[in-house]
Design a protein around this motif. Structure first.
Motif, PDB file in Angstrom:
ATOM      1  N   THR A  47      17.005  28.047  34.003  1.00  0.00           N
ATOM      2  CA  THR A  47      17.075  28.165  35.202  1.00  0.00           C
ATOM      3  C   THR A  47      17.889  29.586  35.951  1.00  0.00           C
ATOM      4  O   THR A  47      17.696  29.865  36.715  1.00  0.00           O
ATOM      5  CB  THR A  47      17.728  26.862  35.925  1.00  0.00           C
ATOM      6  N   PHE A  48      19.141  29.676  35.301  1.00  0.00           N
ATOM      7  CA  PHE A  48      20.019  30.726  35.555  1.00  0.00           C
ATOM      8  C   PHE A  48      19.148  31.989  35.297  1.00  0.00           C
ATOM      9  O   PHE A  48      19.221  32.939  36.139  1.00  0.00           O
ATOM     10  CB  PHE A  48      21.156  30.588  34.780  1.00  0.00           C
ATOM     11  N   LYS A  93      28.554  37.367  36.603  1.00  0.00           N
ATOM     12  CA  LYS A  93      28.370  37.878  37.994  1.00  0.00           C
ATOM     13  C   LYS A  93      28.437  39.371  38.111  1.00  0.00           C
ATOM     14  O   LYS A  93      27.893  40.139  39.172  1.00  0.00           O
ATOM     15  CB  LYS A  93      29.663  37.355  38.839  1.00  0.00           C
ATOM     16  N   GLU A 127      19.156  24.484  31.906  1.00  0.00           N
ATOM     17  CA  GLU A 127      19.972  24.867  32.879  1.00  0.00           C
ATOM     18  C   GLU A 127      20.118  26.574  32.770  1.00  0.00           C
ATOM     19  O   GLU A 127      20.339  27.388  33.634  1.00  0.00           O
ATOM     20  CB  GLU A 127      21.567  24.369  32.663  1.00  0.00           C
ATOM     21  N   HIS A 169      14.491  36.782  39.308  1.00  0.00           N
ATOM     22  CA  HIS A 169      13.888  36.652  40.919  1.00  0.00           C
ATOM     23  C   HIS A 169      14.737  37.626  41.663  1.00  0.00           C
ATOM     24  O   HIS A 169      14.144  38.342  42.594  1.00  0.00           O
ATOM     25  CB  HIS A 169      13.725  35.448  41.209  1.00  0.00           C
ATOM     26  N   ALA A 170      16.022  37.646  41.307  1.00  0.00           N
ATOM     27  CA  ALA A 170      16.825  38.276  42.174  1.00  0.00           C
ATOM     28  C   ALA A 170      17.144  39.725  41.803  1.00  0.00           C
ATOM     29  O   ALA A 170      17.438  40.536  42.912  1.00  0.00           O
ATOM     30  CB  ALA A 170      18.460  37.731  42.162  1.00  0.00           C
ATOM     31  N   ALA A 195      25.107  26.117  33.944  1.00  0.00           N
ATOM     32  CA  ALA A 195      24.498  26.934  35.365  1.00  0.00           C
ATOM     33  C   ALA A 195      25.667  27.673  35.850  1.00  0.00           C
ATOM     34  O   ALA A 195      25.634  28.996  36.291  1.00  0.00           O
ATOM     35  CB  ALA A 195      23.658  26.319  35.942  1.00  0.00           C
ATOM     36  N   ARG A 229      15.459  40.633  33.099  1.00  0.00           N
ATOM     37  CA  ARG A 229      15.134  39.451  32.379  1.00  0.00           C
ATOM     38  C   ARG A 229      16.272  39.270  31.506  1.00  0.00           C
ATOM     39  O   ARG A 229      16.448  40.107  30.653  1.00  0.00           O
ATOM     40  CB  ARG A 229      14.002  39.296  31.674  1.00  0.00           C
ATOM     41  N   GLU A 234      15.954  32.490  35.270  1.00  0.00           N
ATOM     42  CA  GLU A 234      14.846  32.698  36.393  1.00  0.00           C
ATOM     43  C   GLU A 234      15.544  33.135  37.609  1.00  0.00           C
ATOM     44  O   GLU A 234      15.018  34.054  38.411  1.00  0.00           O
ATOM     45  CB  GLU A 234      14.071  31.464  36.346  1.00  0.00           C
ATOM     46  N   GLU A 235      16.435  32.682  37.963  1.00  0.00           N
ATOM     47  CA  GLU A 235      17.166  33.097  39.180  1.00  0.00           C
ATOM     48  C   GLU A 235      17.624  34.727  39.161  1.00  0.00           C
ATOM     49  O   GLU A 235      17.373  35.185  40.092  1.00  0.00           O
ATOM     50  CB  GLU A 235      18.237  32.103  39.412  1.00  0.00           C
ATOM     51  N   PHE A 236      18.218  35.034  37.986  1.00  0.00           N
ATOM     52  CA  PHE A 236      18.662  36.291  37.777  1.00  0.00           C
ATOM     53  C   PHE A 236      17.349  37.281  37.811  1.00  0.00           C
ATOM     54  O   PHE A 236      17.453  38.298  38.376  1.00  0.00           O
ATOM     55  CB  PHE A 236      19.196  36.412  36.425  1.00  0.00           C
ATOM     56  N   ARG A 275      26.737  31.692  36.253  1.00  0.00           N
ATOM     57  CA  ARG A 275      26.873  32.472  37.344  1.00  0.00           C
ATOM     58  C   ARG A 275      28.511  33.071  37.382  1.00  0.00           C
ATOM     59  O   ARG A 275      28.505  34.428  37.860  1.00  0.00           O
ATOM     60  CB  ARG A 275      26.842  31.787  38.484  1.00  0.00           C
TER      61      ARG A 275
END
Length: 550
Positions: free
Chosen positions: A449-450, A492, A446, A456-457, A484, A461, A452-454, A488
């Motif tokens: 995953t967070f 934030k 989890e 890509h956005a 996760a 890293r 990786e999302e961070f 977030r």
């Protein structure tokens, strides 16, 4: 000419065709809400005939058949295996069964040589086929051995199960369908199909017994097979096939005659196999009758030793017709597999079930490993099942079933199957998952995953220290997805602050300590101030190195 007088149209086939045709007519016409008029009726008939009419036999099809035959002859000429080389190929997949591999290797190579001679135009008036009978218990590799051969040979080959056939004229499959399937395998080229190989399994199930009635699935099937084993002409178009019968009707409607195509079975090699479970008892009984006085050695022989002494008379007593068993002159008896053989199958065979299990776990990113002692325990338990190599899947499934259900999606990266796992799979799974949770491993997917999302956005890293992951897990609880969601929420504001740091220092990778979980806003503020001051104080390691470099 009346339809029932056409050559090749028997009454039973006619009744089958008319029944099927009647059902289709009912569905096609009566199901319509309004009864069609004359023109509509004729149009629908033409559409139905067109749907069941095969493509016309024209030049393109002959051209394709020529290409198929050219490719087939090229493949036959390129087959240069000797029996030893073909057996060496089979050794990669099948453990033990040395005699069976030798016999099949010789039979297949001889068949190739015969096909090559026939294609070159040599006359072979005295050729006798070496049809092979494979005898052995379930799970010893009869079907698998033939399957490995099929992957290597270039002639068309089909496999059938004798239990699905019945005597011609009764409900069930027709043995001649095997020959027609050869034609399909050959791309419709009859000249190629006539040199194919047919493998028929479960032949012992059609061994007939003396009965008052007609044995339509036993002796009747043997009688039909007898013609194929020797030599007969098999029509490519089955007389009971609906499409074939409609095509015949159209041919007569046009005023022409049907162009019959047949396959001669003289050159087709037959491989026949069966378990013949009662055969050792029959052989032992005959051997006991052959010994008088105090030397009943035959009575002491084991089943697998006794079956090697089987004679044609024993197969006849089992229920095979004398003419049928006589057309199977080459006979090979498979050895039962012991625990050591099963262990070698697990370790050495390229078709080992272990490869399938390892691939299944790799699909979820999990590495599966077995200790040698665990493999020996699995082989020993599989031998107790007395189902040959099939017992390996039975035991393997029993051990790995809980792992295959629970482990995917947990983030677990490695599973080791040892002796304790073989003895108690569920306990071993619970222990492995508990240890993984204590190390925070279950939370890692989890967090990853967070991160990786961070990235890509924001193209920045984040890396979490192990203690930080433990802190997130402790605060989020054990619910799936809670970690996760907590990330977030807590981080934030990090995109804006980390962009400022990146603009000031060029740093794009940030390692988050446990403090980031306890006080994310305070830590982020100190990092931003440190990036402006250039002092390096309270800046993560990566930023400090960047500042010192400047």
């Amino acid at each position: 000419m009346p339809i029932e007088n056409q050559a090749g149209w028997d009454p039973i086939a006619k009744s089958r065709t008319l029944a099927s045709f009647g059902v289709l007519t009912h569905l096609f016409f009566v199901s319509s809400p309004q009864f069609p008029d004359g023109e509509e009726w004729q149009r629908r008939f033409q559409e139905m005939f067109r749907a069941f009419t095969p493509p016309p036999q024209g030049r393109p099809e002959k051209k394709d058949e020529g290409k198929n035959r050219e490719a087939f002859e090229k493949q036959i000429r390129s087959f240069t295996f000797t029996p030893k080389e073909l057996k060496a190929y089979l050794d990669r997949f099948v453990i033990q069964q040395e005699e069976a591999k030798r016999v099949l290797s010789v039979a297949v190579c001889d068949h190739y040589n015969h096909v090559r001679a026939a294609l070159s135009g040599q006359e072979l008036p005295h050729y006798v086929k070496q049809n092979v009978l494979l005898v052995g218990p379930s799970g010893v590799g009869k079907t698998y051995l033939v399957r490995c051969l099929a992957e290597r040979i270039g002639v068309p080959m089909v496999r059938g199960d004798a239990t699905k056939f019945s005597e011609t004229g009764y409900v069930g499959g027709d043995v001649e369908d095997l020959v027609r399937e050869l034609v399909q395998q050959a791309g419709g080229d009859v000249s190629i199909a006539q040199y194919g190989i047919i493998y028929l399994d479960e032949i012992d199930k059609v061994a007939g017994f003396q009965s008052m009635g007609r044995d339509v699935s036993g002796r009747g099937v043997q009688a039909n097979l007898l013609k194929l084993l020797e030599e007969t002409e098999v029509p490519v178009r089955a007389p009971y096939d609906l499409q074939g019968q409609i095509q015949t009707m159209l041919d007569f409607q046009r005023g022409g005659r049907e162009n019959k195509r047949t396959v001669n079975t003289r050159h087709i090699l037959f491989l026949v196999s069966g378990a013949f479970t009662r055969l050792p008892e029959i052989v032992s009984r005959r051997m006991r009758r052959g010994h008088i006085g105090f030397r009943p050695e035959g009575a002491q022989a084991g089943d697998h030793e006794a079956v090697k002494e089987a004679l044609t008379a024993d197969f006849i007593e089992y229920g095979l017709e004398p003419e049928f068993i006589g057309r199977l002159p080459v006979r090979v008896f498979f050895e039962p597999l012991n625990a050591e053989d099963l262990f070698r199958i697990l370790q050495e065979s390229e078709g080992s079930i272990l490869r399938q299990y390892i691939a299944a776990f790799e699909a979820y990113g999990i590495s599966l490993r077995f200790t040698e002692s665990a493999l020996r325990r699995i082989a020993h338990r599989a031998a107790e099942e007395e189902t040959g190599a099939r017992g390996l899947m039975t035991i393997g499934e029993r051990i790995l079933r809980p792992f295959r259900f629970e482990c995917p999606g947990t983030g677990l990266r490695e599973i080791v199957i040892d002796d304790d796992t073989v003895e108690n799979p569920q306990k071993a799974l619970d222990t492995a998952l508990e240890r993984y949770r204590e190390q925070g491993g279950e939370t890692s997917p989890e967090v990853e995953t967070f991160a990786e999302e961070f990235f890509h956005a924001h193209e920045l890293r984040l890396c979490f220290e192990p203690d930080a992951i433990q802190a997130l897990r402790a605060e989020a609880g054990g619910e799936v997805g809670a970690v996760a969601a907590l990330c977030r929420k807590k981080f934030k504001d990090f995109p804006f602050g980390l962009r400022l740091i990146h603009a000031n220092t060029g740093q794009d990778t940030f390692t988050l300590p446990p403090e980031a979980v306890k006080d994310p806003e305070g830590l982020l503020s100190r990092w931003v101030l440190a990036s402006y001051s250039g002092s390096g104080k309270d800046v993560p390691d990566q930023e400090r190195k960047s500042t010192e470099a400047e």
